[in-house]
Write a protein that holds these residues in place. Structure first.
Motif, PDB file in Angstrom:
ATOM      1  N   ALA A  56       0.870  -1.175   0.000  1.00  0.00           N
ATOM      2  CA  ALA A  56       0.000   0.000   0.000  1.00  0.00           C
ATOM      3  C   ALA A  56       0.905   1.223   0.000  1.00  0.00           C
ATOM      4  O   ALA A  56       1.971   1.227   0.614  1.00  0.00           O
ATOM      5  N   ILE A  57       0.505   2.269  -0.701  1.00  0.00           N
ATOM      6  CA  ILE A  57       1.305   3.480  -0.767  1.00  0.00           C
ATOM      7  C   ILE A  57       0.396   4.701  -0.670  1.00  0.00           C
ATOM      8  O   ILE A  57      -0.641   4.770  -1.326  1.00  0.00           O
ATOM      9  N   GLY A  58       0.778   5.622   0.194  1.00  0.00           N
ATOM     10  CA  GLY A  58       0.085   6.899   0.304  1.00  0.00           C
ATOM     11  C   GLY A  58       1.044   8.014  -0.060  1.00  0.00           C
ATOM     12  O   GLY A  58       2.166   8.070   0.448  1.00  0.00           O
ATOM     13  N   VAL A  59       0.636   8.883  -0.961  1.00  0.00           N
ATOM     14  CA  VAL A  59       1.502   9.951  -1.459  1.00  0.00           C
ATOM     15  C   VAL A  59       0.890  11.305  -1.095  1.00  0.00           C
ATOM     16  O   VAL A  59      -0.291  11.556  -1.361  1.00  0.00           O
ATOM     17  N   ALA A  60       1.693  12.171  -0.468  1.00  0.00           N
ATOM     18  CA  ALA A  60       1.246  13.510  -0.076  1.00  0.00           C
ATOM     19  C   ALA A  60       1.476  14.482  -1.231  1.00  0.00           C
ATOM     20  O   ALA A  60       2.625  14.792  -1.568  1.00  0.00           O
ATOM     21  N   ARG A  61       0.390  14.931  -1.851  1.00  0.00           N
ATOM     22  CA  ARG A  61       0.507  15.816  -3.015  1.00  0.00           C
ATOM     23  C   ARG A  61       1.280  17.087  -2.683  1.00  0.00           C
ATOM     24  O   ARG A  61       2.055  17.601  -3.507  1.00  0.00           O
ATOM     25  N   GLN A  62       1.080  17.624  -1.469  1.00  0.00           N
ATOM     26  CA  GLN A  62       1.741  18.878  -1.099  1.00  0.00           C
ATOM     27  C   GLN A  62       3.250  18.760  -1.065  1.00  0.00           C
ATOM     28  O   GLN A  62       3.959  19.770  -1.125  1.00  0.00           O
ATOM     29  N   ARG A  63       3.778  17.535  -0.952  1.00  0.00           N
ATOM     30  CA  ARG A  63       5.221  17.331  -0.882  1.00  0.00           C
ATOM     31  C   ARG A  63       5.854  17.153  -2.255  1.00  0.00           C
ATOM     32  O   ARG A  63       7.071  17.079  -2.370  1.00  0.00           O
TER      33      ARG A  63
END
Length: 231
Positions: free
Chosen positions: A108-115
């Motif tokens: 599973a992968i979560g990506v922070a758009r703001q980063r």
């Protein structure tokens, strides 16, 4: 209710990634934020070495988890990856694309758009498909098949959206998946997205939140933001 949970989970993830543990600032692809069981890392032709909490991970690292094992990685302070048991992945990067290449198992992968920088993309690659992520929570898994059967994988998006393209034809029009949805890839054939209900989402997450040791208060804060725990 499911949509609210997904939004809360992603918000918690983004907050956690905005305040990463100090160890993540070192050079390299990222840092290990949690390990349970037996997890190893292979670099070039060297023998596989144990992967431990707070270890640094580098590009070209091949990470493997044994049975009843799990690992979490914070990559480049913007992507949080959970690696399920009996899984294998490799981390690469090229031309603004950070890639998690799934050789076996489930992640599973979560990506922070703001980063993310302008034009930057995080990719998950299975044997025959590529999922382009720009700020969302995604699960990818390779499905065991009988000998001689074509490879099969599935990609599930829990929040936001991703674009799916065939791995051997990157110029093909992408299939857009909007959460909550799943898509199956059988051989080189990419299917169409199907909706994910609440029960299916919970089932997908059920083997991705084993208890991991948290040795520092900063790591506890990070764990509080992980979407698996929020879900």
């Amino acid at each position: 209710m499911g949509a609210l949970v997904a939004r809360q989970a992603l918000l918690a993830l983004l907050l956690a990634l905005l305040y990463p543990a100090p160890e993540a600032a070192a050079s390299g692809a990222g840092v290990v934020t949690g390990v349970s069981g037996q997890v190893t890392v292979s670099r070039t032709a060297a023998t596989a070495l144990p992967l431990r909490f707070k270890d640094e991970v580098f590009l070209k690292d091949r990470i493997s988890t044994a049975e009843r094992s799990l690992a979490r990685l914070l990559l480049d302070q913007k992507a949080l990856v959970t690696v399920r048991e009996l899984s294998e992945l490799e981390i690469t990067e090229q031309a603004g694309r950070s890639t998690v290449d799934l050789g076996a198992g489930k992640i599973a992968i979560g990506v922070a758009r703001q980063r993310m920088r302008s034009g930057e993309i995080v990719e998950i690659r299975t044997q025959y498909a590529v999922a382009a992520i720009r700020g969302t929570v995604v699960i990818a898994e390779n499905i065991p098949v009988p000998p001689g059967a074509p490879p099969q994988s599935r990609i599930h998006v829990l929040s936001g959206y991703v674009d799916i393209t065939p791995r051997d034809n990157p110029g093909a029009p992408p299939v857009r998946m909007v959460a909550p949805a799943s898509i199956s890839i059988i051989g080189q054939s990419v299917g169409l997205p199907v909706p994910l209900n609440e029960a299916a989402r919970r089932q997908l997450l059920s083997d991705l939140h084993q208890t991991l040791p948290q040795h520092l208060s900063t790591m506890k804060a990070l764990a509080a933001g992980e979407f698996t725990r929020a879900a």
